[in-house]
Design an enzyme around this catalytic site. Structure first.
Site, short mmCIF file in Angstrom:
data_model
loop_
_atom_site.label_atom_id
_atom_site.label_comp_id
_atom_site.label_asym_id
_atom_site.label_seq_id
_atom_site.Cartn_x
_atom_site.Cartn_y
_atom_site.Cartn_z
N ARG A 175 82.83 85.39 16.22
CA ARG A 175 81.84 86.35 15.73
C ARG A 175 81.97 87.70 16.45
O ARG A 175 81.68 88.75 15.85
CB ARG A 175 80.43 85.80 15.89
CG ARG A 175 80.12 84.77 14.83
CD ARG A 175 78.74 84.16 15.02
NE ARG A 175 78.38 83.38 13.84
CZ ARG A 175 77.41 82.48 13.83
NH1 ARG A 175 76.69 82.24 14.92
NH2 ARG A 175 77.13 81.81 12.73
N GLY A 224 79.12 77.94 11.42
CA GLY A 224 79.62 78.30 12.74
C GLY A 224 80.51 77.23 13.34
O GLY A 224 81.59 77.52 13.88
N GLY A 269 73.88 79.35 7.96
CA GLY A 269 72.67 79.33 7.14
C GLY A 269 72.71 80.37 6.03
O GLY A 269 72.32 80.09 4.89
P1 ADP Z 1 78.23 74.13 10.61
O1 ADP Z 1 77.84 74.87 11.86
O2 ADP Z 1 79.68 74.27 10.29
O3 ADP Z 1 77.33 74.45 9.44
P2 ADP Z 1 76.68 71.83 11.34
O4 ADP Z 1 75.98 72.67 12.37
O5 ADP Z 1 75.93 71.37 10.18
O6 ADP Z 1 78.03 72.57 10.87
O7 ADP Z 1 77.25 70.52 12.04
C1 ADP Z 1 78.16 70.59 13.10
C2 ADP Z 1 78.02 69.41 14.01
O8 ADP Z 1 78.04 68.20 13.28
C3 ADP Z 1 79.13 69.34 15.02
O9 ADP Z 1 78.62 69.64 16.29
C4 ADP Z 1 79.62 67.89 14.91
O10 ADP Z 1 79.82 67.28 16.18
C5 ADP Z 1 78.48 67.23 14.17
N1 ADP Z 1 78.92 66.00 13.49
C6 ADP Z 1 79.88 65.87 12.56
N2 ADP Z 1 80.04 64.59 12.22
C7 ADP Z 1 79.16 63.87 12.95
C8 ADP Z 1 78.83 62.48 13.05
N3 ADP Z 1 79.48 61.57 12.34
N4 ADP Z 1 77.87 62.12 13.92
C9 ADP Z 1 77.23 63.05 14.63
N5 ADP Z 1 77.47 64.37 14.58
C10 ADP Z 1 78.43 64.78 13.74
MG MG Z 2 76.23 74.53 13.26
#
Ligand code: ADP
Ligand code: MG
Length: 397
Positions: free
Chosen positions: A35, A354, A378
């Site tokens: 970022r 992110g 978001g």
């Molecule tokens: P983004 O920031 O890309 O939108 P999110 O914030 O929704 O993604 O989710 C990211 C997190 O999801 C990561 O820190 C990852 O460790 C977690 N994650 C992915 N798969 C699992 C899982 N099976 N169990 C727990 N956490 C998970």
């Molecule tokens: Mg996230």
């Protein structure tokens, strides 16, 4: 919507830039500077035009008071490295004496980063008057406002929304680039249109799933959120992430997808472990047979193959949310493989979120292979949901 080009001669003018510099930190080390790097071109552009560039941003959730753990100073250090040869300063506060002094003493072409906006509770206040009072103080530092923090446009906050009501304003280059990338997905996407969702919480993404079911050809679900889907199909998920209160909603999605002919694709195998650790012993089990004492932490190899197949002919792909706990090596393979598969697609590929963007960089996938890696999580989800972003609407007039 105006751009910086429409703002006339900016030499000697004080330009307040809202950037999104909300990066992950470990102690005082920036662990992913994506970022910060994304914010630099607009700053350079304004600095080259001879403006006095006042950058403002937030970091984390410091709860409305100064908290050294959330200081933007480490971000400033990184930013200064990325702006060699320029006068870059850090104001020790947000709208106080430090900020005023930094602005008064900066040269044309200089850059000053103000301290974390969220050290002031008024930044995120739900009370219009409180936010307005803070926006007045921010606006008093500058002559014009450039909104360049794409990742915060969905927030009706003082530095995003209210300040634009008080100063002549324009969208920065990052916001314009993000909007252009998303327009390729939002207006008449080339088909097949495939969305890959993962990440931790299904509840964060209910709105977007609801909208996407009316738009996409295929929806692939992995990450922590897939277990709520597996539960809705009647499977036990052991210690995996589960949002019990969303099971009915998710069941509704599964039914709707079947009725409308959207392919909703869930994992068929899962990498499980007894603990979430760098040296965990892992095994792969069918998604329908997760042992009670195990936690699902990544999608398995058969799922990777299944998802690859569903992605192969895609012409438009949006990916939001890692497929597993990619931060730990034993659970990173699924995310890496799916990122790679998306990178190889000949079509429009957009990564939002992110953590997803950080995963691309951390797992060594070629960033340039994607059409666009969004700086917003978001905000990008709300765009995909078809919502109006307050920080964008306010720039329209
Ligand atoms: P983004 O920031 O890309 O939108 P999110 O914030 O929704 O993604 O989710 C990211 C997190 O999801 C990561 O820190 C990852 O460790 C977690 N994650 C992915 N798969 C699992 C899982 N099976 N169990 C727990 N956490 C998970
Ligand atoms: Mg996230």
């Amino acid at each position: 919507m105006k751009s910086i080009d429409d703002m006339g001669d900016l030499r000697g003018r004080r330009v307040l830039v809202r950037s999104d510099l909300n990066v992950p930190l470990e102690g005082t080390t920036v662990t992913d500077d994506g970022r910060i790097r994304a914010s630099v071109p607009t700053v350079v552009r304004l600095s080259d035009a001879g403006a006095k560039v006042i950058v403002t941003a937030h970091l984390g959730r410091p709860d409305g008071k100064a908290d050294p753990r959330y200081s933007l100073r480490p971000v400033y250090e990184r930013m200064a490295d990325l702006l060699p040869g320029r006068d870059v300063r850090f104001a020790g506060d947000t709208v106080g004496a430090g900020a005023r002094r930094a602005v008064e003493t900066m040269p044309d072409g200089g850059v000053a980063l103000l301290e974390n906006l969220r050290f002031d509770p008024r930044e995120t206040s739900k009370d219009d008057a409180e936010r307005g009072a803070f926006a007045d103080e921010l606006a008093a530092l500058a002559d014009v406002f450039v909104s360049d923090g794409f990742g915060v446009l969905h927030r009706k906050q003082a530095s995003v929304y209210d300040v634009a009501l008080r100063l002549p304003h324009a969208a920065g280059g990052l916001v314009l680039a993000e909007m252009e990338a998303f327009s390729k997905v939002l207006d008449d996407p080339e088909r097949p249109y495939v969305v890959v969702l993962g990440g931790s919480k299904v509840s964060d993404k209910l709105g977007v799933i609801d909208t996407l079911l009316g738009k996409v050809d295929r929806l692939l679900v992995g990450g922590g959120m897939c277990f709520t889907f597996l539960r809705a199909q009647g499977h036990e998920v052991g210690g995996s992430l589960l949002e019990e209160d969303q099971v009915d909603t998710v069941l509704g999605f599964i039914e709707r997808a079947a009725e409308t002919g959207v392919e909703l694709v869930l994992p068929v195998d899962v990498v499980v472990a007894a603990e979430v650790a760098e040296d965990a012993d892992t095994s792969v089990v069918p998604a329908s047979r997760i042992p009670a004492d195990m936690t699902g932490l990544d999608v398995g190899p058969e799922t990777v193959e299944l998802f690859r197949g569903k992605l192969a002919d895609a012409r438009t792909v949006v990916w939001n949310g890692p497929m597993g706990v990619f931060e730990l090596a034993p659970f990173a393979d699924g995310t890496r493989a799916i990122a790679q598969a998306i990178a190889e697609i000949d079509g429009t590929t957009v990564v939002g979120g992110g953590d997803s963007a950080a995963a691309v960089r951390q797992l060594g996938v070629d960033e340039t292979a994607f059409t666009h890696i969004s700086t917003g999580g978001g905000a990008s989800l709300e765009l995909l949901e078809g919502r109006t972003l307050p920080g964008l609407a306010v720039l329209e007039d």
